[in-house]
Scaffold this motif. Structure first.
Motif, PDB file in Angstrom:
ATOM      1  N   THR A 164       0.855  -1.181   0.018  1.00 37.86           N
ATOM      2  CA  THR A 164       0.151  -0.035  -0.079  1.00 37.86           C
ATOM      3  C   THR A 164       0.935   1.238  -0.088  1.00 37.86           C
ATOM      4  O   THR A 164       0.489   2.270  -0.506  1.00 37.86           O
ATOM      5  CB  THR A 164      -0.949  -0.075   1.285  1.00 37.86           C
ATOM      6  N   TRP A 165       2.105   1.148   0.861  1.00 39.72           N
ATOM      7  CA  TRP A 165       2.940   2.345   0.640  1.00 39.72           C
ATOM      8  C   TRP A 165       3.457   2.323  -0.785  1.00 39.72           C
ATOM      9  O   TRP A 165       3.491   3.500  -1.061  1.00 39.72           O
ATOM     10  CB  TRP A 165       4.037   1.837   1.658  1.00 39.72           C
ATOM     11  N   GLY A 166       3.607   1.273  -1.392  1.00 35.64           N
ATOM     12  CA  GLY A 166       4.129   1.404  -2.830  1.00 35.64           C
ATOM     13  C   GLY A 166       2.881   2.057  -3.686  1.00 35.64           C
ATOM     14  O   GLY A 166       3.497   2.453  -4.860  1.00 35.64           O
ATOM     15  N   PHE A 167       1.902   2.118  -3.253  1.00 37.52           N
ATOM     16  CA  PHE A 167       0.592   2.679  -4.124  1.00 37.52           C
ATOM     17  C   PHE A 167       0.728   3.928  -3.823  1.00 37.52           C
ATOM     18  O   PHE A 167       0.630   4.784  -5.126  1.00 37.52           O
ATOM     19  CB  PHE A 167      -0.841   1.863  -3.615  1.00 37.52           C
ATOM     20  N   PHE A 168       1.168   4.576  -2.833  1.00 37.64           N
ATOM     21  CA  PHE A 168       0.805   5.925  -2.596  1.00 37.64           C
ATOM     22  C   PHE A 168       2.142   6.653  -2.937  1.00 37.64           C
ATOM     23  O   PHE A 168       2.218   7.757  -3.379  1.00 37.64           O
ATOM     24  CB  PHE A 168       0.560   6.318  -1.107  1.00 37.64           C
TER      25      PHE A 168
END
Ligand SMILES: Nc1ncnc2c1ncn2[C@@H]1O[C@H](COP(=O)(O)OP(=O)(O)OP(=O)(O)O)[C@@H](O)[C@H]1O
Ligand SMILES: [Mg+2]
Lengths: 336, 285, 299
Positions: A51-55
């Motif tokens: 999810t970090w990689g999404f943002f």
């Protein structure tokens, strides 16, 4: 001291071997147990990391490895803003020109179907549970309960097929035509119906357990006052078992939120920010399965978005489960 | 240094007060001594607690070898607790805690170096409710032998079943389930299971209370027989039973106190304590 | 009624309204209880009709269907690779989850001290049982497929299903272990058995029918699971027979694919595939009930 060796109670010989094996096995079993804890941690870690990689433009672990550990913290480039994620009402991550990432769109789809399913499963399930616990003969129960187990055991993909091949064309469409309304092949309403149907057994069986736990003295007290079966059911049994019944609702809702295949087939794959049950909508889960196909590229924003949606889903069901746990514990205190 | 002194002092003290017992224990190194009134089990100032509640208070008793010792007393006075503290089955109860000593051949079973499993291989137990395993009769009897790494032979199984006075009734159906037997037969099966690995002591907690009078009297007869080879400690609610089968009787009264302990004849005919007399004659409570 | 003079005594108590309400309520509750049954009947009816239409009117050849793989044309399409994929998945899931699940249940019921940690582990388990299956697929995608670079192979799918099934196996096994009376454990311990000897000699044998029943039901759940397999990257159009290290399809993913095809004949294939899946499920349920009723020890 020589007499002491005679009693044979020390940890020696055969007994010692047996005890050593016991301890070895205990350690092995404990190891297995810790895997369940590890699974939870892994789910959360994987979801969070991606999810970090999404943002941002790197996953959390990549960012820690490259920036923090090597050269001091580098600035992160944010590719999706939190404000957009939480407030935008469009969801189209794979759109070539104008991708939009507003999770409220998917949340609305999930919410719409969950609420609709609850409107079906809660009254029907509760009434069915009352019937089972207060009215049904032993014979009826004997046949009804396994039937419910079967109903709960039908794979969700089958319910999805049922929705598109029967519920929509045979049940809903003619009914809505009477009111001059029309629906397409995919619509939220049919998803509500099938998700409602598949959660009925859950509401029924858990509520019935709670109702059975109500002691007979309470019922007899009311009957002795000349109460009818109706008033005993509504004024004694239901209030006395309410926390257990409530727990079953939470569980059913949590199940509806996480339900995937039936919803994907029935409600479709078009993300729509709408409250209209006749429209085609996309839930969080449906987005995940329909997009998993087009995400060969690890690290692409579509791939990462799966995890962002997954994390949101995980957190929502986690809260539901915790509430259920809490309610259940309170209801155990009442009669045990 | 100080510890050594203490130890000698303690042993000295013990020898001073009970010189007879001390010598007897040394002489019984060969195993089963046959001398009368040799103490095999002894509790000293035993206190047992369940959480904050005290179930046994300062219990000191000496249990003679190859005799039947009966434990009687009103419900809740700690009889089962006493039994369980001997073979450390109380370890299974999370809140249970024991202070004081339980000496088995002069060795405190609560010492650090005592393994409760080893202890239980020497002290068998029969429970109030018959609890045969869902296995064949043969496997039930063989269970202890197998567990303790002893050889399982047909003779050993036959011997145990005969001692438990069950053999004649089941010899043709050793492979059928132990659960198919009647209650009294099940209890005798449990006795056979307990004695098959040849323990020294047999603890019995109301072994006949779940049985009809005929089955109960069978087991009563059996208990007297068993005392030839085993030391038997039996909890019972039935005064007549205690009077009939036991050599020694311990009377516990409410609060977990051992009020009187002595020869059964004496206890039932002329007890020292008024409370004991009241209890035995039914005036208690 | 006029002749019934005996009821004069109670004639001042007017129960007609109460009785009518009572009857209405009864009917209402009964219909609610039967609603699920009716839906189940409709569902089965629908599948049978769609299948019958496919086989009798469209002329789907059941032989071809059961012996060939997916195809672009519905006349030649079949389910065999998907069936084999599902069998592999269930088999591997059984191996991966049974020992793990039963071991964990045994630790929790027989060894674990009753303290905070144990309570936390158990709370975590109920929570895991409530995690949506699609999340397990995501976990397997992140960890096994891409993390360990396993690729989108059958084993990764089986791992996802195992993670999903383990909490169910654990909870079922715990129930079975809890049903073993303590008298049995005490009987064994008092004979001088260690904990483990007691578990192996007495507790597990008594609990085994319950454990097996629970495991079969858990596997029945696994064989119908679709979402985790799609997340892991199952091949929707299963053309060739898979093995644990190859790309794979399964019955439910095949159904999903066919149900989504625009050509309606594929929908009838999907119905036929559902029928096959349901027959397998009925077999598994039957087996579970048989074990439950036949081997359950009386205690
Ligand atoms: N597992 C336990 N946990 C807590 N307290 C216990 C437990 N077992 C026994 N007690 C308490 O210890 C006391 C003695 O109990 P025990 O079972 O030894 O009595 P008893 O003499 O065997 O009675 P009965 O004749 O009814 O079998 C009782 O007050 C009982 O409440
Ligand atoms: Mg007792």
């Amino acid at each position: 001291m020589s007499t002491d060796t005679d009693h044979g109670l020390e940890i020696t010989g055969d007994v010692a071997d047996d005890q050593r094996r016991d301890r070895r096995i205990r350690r092995f079993l404990f190891g297995c147990t810790s895997i369940t804890v590890l699974t939870t941690i892994a789910i959360f870690a994987v979801l969070f990391d991606n999810t970090w990689g999404f943002f941002f433009d790197a996953t959390f672990s990549q960012w820690v490895r490259t920036s923090v550990l090597n050269l001091g913290v580098e600035g992160l480039t944010q590719r999706v803003s939190f404000i957009e994620f939480f407030t935008d009402t469009e969801w189209r991550p794979s759109h070539a020109d104008d991708p939009r990432y507003g999770i409220p769109t998917l949340l609305a789809g999930t919410l719409l179907i969950t609420v609709g399913a609850a409107f079906l499963a809660i009254p029907v399930g509760t009434a069915g549970a009352l019937y089972l616990s207060e009215y049904a003969s032993v014979r009826t129960r004997k046949y009804l309960k396994p039937t419910l187990e079967i109903l709960a055991g039908v794979p969700t993909i089958v319910y999805g097929f049922f929705a598109v091949s029967f519920v929509t064309p045979v049940l809903l469409r003619p009914l809505l035509e009477i009111f001059g309304l029309s629906i397409g092949r995919n619509n939220a309403l049919s998803a509500m119906v099938v998700v409602g149907v598949m959660t009925i057994p859950m509401v029924m069986s858990i509520s019935e357990d709670a109702m059975n736990a109500v002691p007979d003295e309470l019922r007899n007290g009311a009957y002795a006052l000349g109460a009818s079966k109706y008033s005993v059911s509504m004024n004694v049994v239901l209030p006395a078992s309410i926390s257990g019944v409530f727990a079953s609702y939470i569980l059913a809702v949590s199940r509806a939120i996480g339900e995937t295949m039936a919803v994907t087939l029935a409600a479709g794959a078009t993300a729509n920010f709408t409250g209209n049950p006749l429209a085609e909508v996309q839930t969080m889960t449906a987005y995940m399965v329909t997009s998993a196909r087009s995400t060969a590229l690890v690290g692409s924003i579509t791939y990462q978005s799966l995890f962002a949606v997954g994390l949101a889903l995980f957190l929502i069901t986690l809260v539901a489960n915790l509430v259920n746990d809490y309610v259940k514990r309170r209801y155990r205190e009442v009669y045990q | 240094m100080t510890m050594a002194t203490n130890e000698t002092e303690e042993t000295g003290g013990r020898n001073d007060s009970e010189p007879l017992i001390s010598t007897e224990v040394t002489s019984s190194e060969t195993g089963r001594g046959s001398r009368a009134d040799e103490t095999v089990l002894e509790t000293r100032n035993l206190d047992v607690y369940y959480g904050d509640e005290q179930a046994l208070q300062d219990v000191s008793a000496e249990i003679p070898e190859h005799k039947v010792t009966a434990i009687i007393g009103p419900s809740g006075c700690g009889k089962s607790t006493f039994l369980r503290s001997i073979n450390r089955m109380n370890d299974q109860i999370d809140v249970a805690r024991a202070d004081g000593e339980v000496l088995f051949h002069e060795k405190n079973v609560y010492d650090e170096d005592v393994d409760p499993v080893a202890l239980r291989r020497k002290i068998g137990q029969v429970f109030q409710k018959p609890n045969p395993f869902p296995k064949s009769i043969r496997d039930n009897v063989a269970y202890g032998l197998k567990i303790q790494g002893k050889e399982v032979t047909d003779e050993a199984i036959e011997r145990a079943l005969k001692q438990a006075a069950l053999y004649e009734e089941v010899k043709d159906k050793l492979n059928s389930s132990g659960l198919d037997l009647s209650g009294g037969q099940q209890q005798r099966l449990c006795i056979a299971r307990a004695i098959a690995p040849d323990p020294e002591v047999l603890l019995m907690d109301e072994p006949t209370s779940a049985l009809d009078p005929v089955a109960a009297s069978k087991i009563e007869d059996l208990i007297s027989e068993l005392a030839r080879e085993y030391t038997v400690v039996i909890v019972t609610h039935n005064m007549q039973q205690a009077a009939r089968i036991s050599d020694k009787t311990a009377v516990f009264l409410t609060g977990g106190k051992l009020v009187e302990f002595g020869n059964t004849n004496k206890i039932f005919e002329n007890p020292d304590h008024q409370e004991v007399e009241d209890y035995i004659t039914g005036k208690f409570g | 009624m006029s002749l019934d003079t005996g009821s004069d005594l109670l004639s001042d108590v007017d129960l007609t309204w109460v009785k009518r309400k009572e009857l209405l309520f009864h009917v209402l509750l009964f219909s609610a209880a039967m609603f699920g049954v009716a839906m189940l009947a409709l569902l089965i009816f629908d599948i049978l009709i769609e299948t019958a239409y496919g086989v009798l009117i469209l002329g789907i050849d059941v032989g071809t269907f059961l012996t060939s793989g997916a195809s672009r044309t519905w006349e030649q399409a079949g389910l065999l690779p998907a069936i084999i994929g599902s069998i592999w998945l269930v088999f591997l899931t059984l191996i991966l989850s049974f020992v793990l699940g039963v071991s964990t249940a045994t630790y929790l019921e027989e060894y674990a001290p009753r303290n905070r940690t144990t309570r936390l582990i158990e709370a975590n388990l109920t929570n895991l049982a409530g995690v949506p299956s699609v999340a397990y697929g995501l976990l397997a995608l992140g960890v096994f497929v891409n993390g360990f670079r396993m690729g989108e192979i059958l084993l990764a799918g089986a791992l996802a299903l195992s993670l999903l099934v383990v909490p169910i196996v654990i909870v079922a096994s715990q129930e079975a272990l809890r049903a073993v009376p303590d008298g049995m454990r005490n009987g064994s311990l008092a004979t001088g058995a260690t904990r483990w000897q007691t578990i192996r000699g007495v507790v597990i044998p008594s609990a085994l029918p319950g454990i097996v029943t629970g495991t079969i039901l858990a596997l029945a759940r696994a064989i119908g699971e679709t979402a985790p397999l799609i997340m892991v990257g199952a091949v929707l159009e299963a053309r060739s027979t898979p093995d644990p290290t190859s790309l794979f399809g399964s019955m439910p993913t095949m159904i999903y694919y066919w149900a989504f095809r625009p050509v309606t004949e594929f929908h009838n294939l999907a119905a036929l595939a559902i029928l096959v899946l349901l027959i397998i499920l009925v077999g598994m349920y039957g087996l579970a009930f048989f074990v439950r009723n036949h081997y359950e020890t009386r205690v």
